[in-house]
Design an enzyme around this catalytic site. Structure first.
Site, mmCIF file in Angstrom:
data_model
loop_
_atom_site.group_PDB
_atom_site.id
_atom_site.type_symbol
_atom_site.label_atom_id
_atom_site.label_comp_id
_atom_site.label_asym_id
_atom_site.label_seq_id
_atom_site.Cartn_x
_atom_site.Cartn_y
_atom_site.Cartn_z
ATOM 1 N N GLY A 38 71.850 69.406 18.321
ATOM 2 C CA GLY A 38 70.803 70.438 18.288
ATOM 3 C C GLY A 38 69.760 70.096 19.333
ATOM 4 N N GLY B 10 65.322 69.072 17.918
ATOM 5 C CA GLY B 10 66.149 68.140 18.691
ATOM 6 C C GLY B 10 65.497 67.710 19.996
ATOM 7 N N GLY C 283 67.051 72.337 20.076
ATOM 8 C CA GLY C 283 66.026 73.371 19.954
ATOM 9 C C GLY C 283 64.687 72.683 19.781
ATOM 10 N N ASN C 284 63.798 73.307 19.055
ATOM 11 C CA ASN C 284 62.462 72.721 18.876
ATOM 12 C C ASN C 284 62.544 71.294 18.363
ATOM 13 O OD1 ASN C 284 60.264 72.193 16.578
ATOM 14 N ND2 ASN C 284 59.294 73.169 18.333
ATOM 15 N N ASP D 126 61.183 78.552 11.990
ATOM 16 C CA ASP D 126 62.363 77.743 11.663
ATOM 17 C C ASP D 126 63.411 78.113 12.715
ATOM 18 O OD1 ASP D 126 63.598 75.879 9.535
ATOM 19 O OD2 ASP D 126 65.072 77.484 9.602
ATOM 20 N N LYS E 115 60.591 79.910 1.476
ATOM 21 C CA LYS E 115 61.391 80.024 2.708
ATOM 22 C C LYS E 115 61.818 81.482 2.838
ATOM 23 C CE LYS E 115 63.192 77.354 5.987
ATOM 24 N NZ LYS E 115 62.749 76.063 6.523
HETATM 25 P P1 NAD Z 1 65.917 75.989 16.938
HETATM 26 O O1 NAD Z 1 66.378 77.390 16.760
HETATM 27 O O2 NAD Z 1 64.762 75.729 17.824
HETATM 28 O O3 NAD Z 1 67.143 75.087 17.480
HETATM 29 C C1 NAD Z 1 68.378 74.990 16.851
HETATM 30 C C2 NAD Z 1 69.315 74.212 17.751
HETATM 31 O O4 NAD Z 1 70.563 74.020 17.089
HETATM 32 C C3 NAD Z 1 69.672 74.909 19.061
HETATM 33 O O5 NAD Z 1 69.734 73.953 20.104
HETATM 34 C C4 NAD Z 1 71.061 75.481 18.812
HETATM 35 O O6 NAD Z 1 71.808 75.622 20.009
HETATM 36 C C5 NAD Z 1 71.627 74.376 17.944
HETATM 37 N N1 NAD Z 1 72.762 74.812 17.142
HETATM 38 C C6 NAD Z 1 72.922 75.952 16.441
HETATM 39 N N2 NAD Z 1 74.120 75.975 15.859
HETATM 40 C C7 NAD Z 1 74.715 74.805 16.175
HETATM 41 C C8 NAD Z 1 75.969 74.223 15.882
HETATM 42 N N3 NAD Z 1 76.852 74.864 15.115
HETATM 43 N N4 NAD Z 1 76.250 72.989 16.389
HETATM 44 C C9 NAD Z 1 75.348 72.348 17.177
HETATM 45 N N5 NAD Z 1 74.163 72.850 17.480
HETATM 46 C C10 NAD Z 1 73.855 74.054 17.003
HETATM 47 O O7 NAD Z 1 65.681 75.420 15.465
HETATM 48 P P2 NAD Z 1 64.775 74.191 15.043
HETATM 49 O O8 NAD Z 1 63.432 74.705 14.686
HETATM 50 O O9 NAD Z 1 64.919 73.120 16.049
HETATM 51 O O10 NAD Z 1 65.451 73.755 13.660
HETATM 52 C C11 NAD Z 1 66.575 72.862 13.611
HETATM 53 C C12 NAD Z 1 66.710 72.321 12.196
HETATM 54 O O11 NAD Z 1 65.509 71.638 11.839
HETATM 55 C C13 NAD Z 1 66.922 73.365 11.103
HETATM 56 O O12 NAD Z 1 67.733 72.819 10.092
HETATM 57 C C14 NAD Z 1 65.522 73.582 10.560
HETATM 58 O O13 NAD Z 1 65.525 74.094 9.237
HETATM 59 C C15 NAD Z 1 64.994 72.168 10.617
HETATM 60 N N6 NAD Z 1 63.531 72.066 10.630
HETATM 61 C C16 NAD Z 1 62.781 72.700 11.567
HETATM 62 C C17 NAD Z 1 61.403 72.541 11.544
HETATM 63 C C18 NAD Z 1 60.524 73.150 12.604
HETATM 64 O O14 NAD Z 1 59.322 72.841 12.600
HETATM 65 N N7 NAD Z 1 61.033 73.935 13.516
HETATM 66 C C19 NAD Z 1 60.793 71.774 10.542
HETATM 67 C C20 NAD Z 1 61.593 71.129 9.606
HETATM 68 C C21 NAD Z 1 62.967 71.286 9.659
#
Ligand code: NAD
Length: 423
Positions: A217, A222, A219-220, A145, A105
């Site tokens: 959340g 959620g 983002g990607n 991420d 990571k």
């Molecule tokens: P992202 O940057 O696309 O989205 C993150 C989201 O979280 C955004 O909507 C942001 O506004 C929100 N957020 C940030 N701080 C916050 C808070 N304090 N309270 C509420 N919402 C908040 O990131 P992502 O890729 O969607 O990743 C989200 C989680 O999923 C992370 O823990 C990441 O490690 C995990 N994850 C991601 C992937 C991937 O393929 N992208 C794979 C496995 C795990």
């Protein structure tokens, strides 16, 4: 008092699962310490002439099962302990879902929203240069991420290829499709979570129809969890991002419309949509309520989905959680104390290393396609993803029954058994 340092929590999870299977002490020592940690300084002149210093990290936890693999996070709170924990969880996740990778990571301590796009590109290229010696298709393969995306991955490929003098698509995954990315990678983590939940429902003889869900959340991860849950018959009633959220007890009509609204306004707050008209004015007609990002986890729903950051379910809010199922899509969202409180309340915790493993599964498909010069269609990708996730979820449930342990402990046992066997 229990410390919520994610790396210390990761260590405790490892020690606990190791005892169940009498893990070889040498293997335990290997997994207790990352193979390598790298910290680099990234000084940069911003467009306004100011010089700023950023810190970059890459942790290579373990490569017994294949090249190190795991995302890059750009966030103001990134630090070494967080990256170490996330790298360890990648080793476990890749073993649970059985893709031929170890765990890694990385990240940069930066709030990317404060940078212009060109500055972000410069920072990414500088970081790539500083870790170029230790990454590569057969060595260590980063991915997106929090706050990183396909565009950033494309900059890394470009910079790395320049440095090595050879086009190397497979150095990262999560690229734009036209630049060597896989169909379905964008949706993969969210869809994988839904496949996990559906498999769990089959095991528990439960039906999705009408089950209410609140998601933290947008983002990607959620966003796609929300979309696929809605498509499968779940009732998505609440969504939130870092600035706040929306709650409509009767169910959000269309996640797609909320997505469009967020894209236009830059925030979810106020995205109360009737048809394609999204406005705060609709709140009363829909019987909606504005909520904070924290409140979303305490709503009276069947399922909550943390899909933002770690340590959001803590001893302070665990007792207030009303949901009976937690689908952990974020990495490390539940502190150890909260995990115990929820277990006593009989809440079913579907652990992160299983629930969000769809992302790395399709990352593996992307890496494989790049190395073999193939391009699979989206349907094929989703079909293969479903097979992998159903198998992993089945194994975790069976192990949980066999040892009489939680799904989290069972997921670690499945992972450690696989790592110990070396296959
Ligand atoms: P992202 O940057 O696309 O989205 C993150 C989201 O979280 C955004 O909507 C942001 O506004 C929100 N957020 C940030 N701080 C916050 C808070 N304090 N309270 C509420 N919402 C908040 O990131 P992502 O890729 O969607 O990743 C989200 C989680 O999923 C992370 O823990 C990441 O490690 C995990 N994850 C991601 C992937 C991937 O393929 N992208 C794979 C496995 C795990």
């Amino acid at each position: 008092m229990v410390n919520n340092n994610p790396w210390e929590r990761a260590q405790k999870q490892l020690q606990k699962a190791a005892r169940y299977i009498k893990l070889d002490p040498l293997m335990l020592a290997k997994l207790t310490n990352p193979d390598r940690v790298i910290e680099v300084s990234l000084p940069m002149k911003l467009d306004n002439g100011e010089v700023k210093l950023f810190q970059g990290y890459r942790v290579q936890h373990n490569n017994i099962r294949g090249p190190y693999k795991g995302g890059l996070r750009y966030h103001q709170d990134v630090d070494m302990d967080e990256v170490k924990a996330l790298a360890f969880w990648m080793t476990m996740k890749n073993a649970v879902v059985d893709v031929p990778f170890g765990g890694g990571k990385g990240g940069i301590t930066v709030d990317p929203k404060t940078l212009e796009e060109l500055e972000l590109e410069k920072l990414t290229r500088q970081f790539t240069g500083k870790i170029a010696d230790i990454i590569g298709p057969q060595k260590d393969v980063p991915a997106p991420d929090v706050n990183t995306n396909p565009k950033i991955m494309a900059w890394i490929v470009d910079e790395y290829s320049k440095i090595t003098g050879k086009k190397q698509l497979a150095v990262v995954t999560g690229k734009p499709i036209e630049k060597g990315g896989s169909e379905g990678r964008t949706e993969a983590t969210g869809l994988g979570g839904v496949y996990t939940l559906l498999t769990a429902f089959q095991k528990l003889n439960m039906k999705p129809k009408g089950m209410t869900v609140a998601i933290q959340g947008f983002g990607n991860v959620g966003l796609y969890v929300a979309k696929f849950l809605q498509k499968t018959g779940f009732k998505v009633v609440a969504l939130s991002d870092s600035k706040g959220g929306i709650y409509i007890p009767q169910g959000i009509e269309s996640v797609e419309e909320v997505e469009k609204c967020k894209l236009e306004k830059g925030t979810l707050a106020g995205c109360y949509c009737i048809g394609s008209v999204c406005d705060l004015k609709n709140i009363d007609k829909l019987g909606g309520k504005n909520i904070s990002s924290e409140e979303v986890l305490q709503l009276p729903v069947d399922i909550i989905v943390p899909a933002a950051l770690e340590n959001v379910i803590t001893k302070d809010n665990a007792a207030k959680i009303k949901a009976k199922i937690v689908l952990e899509m974020a990495n490390g969202p539940t502190t150890q104390e909260a995990d115990e409180i929820l277990r006593k309340k009989d809440v079913l915790m579907i652990p992160d290393i299983l629930a969000n493993s769809g992302g790395v599964t399709v990352s593996y498909f992307e890496w494989y396609q790049n190395l073999n010069n193939e391009h699979w269609g989206k349907e094929e990708v989703f079909k293969k993803l479903k097979v992998k996730i159903e198998k992993a979820t089945g194994e975790v449930f069976d192990t949980s029954n066999k040892y009489g342990v939680s799904l989290r402990e069972a997921a670690y046992i499945v992972a450690l058994n696989r790592i110990q066997k070396g296959n």
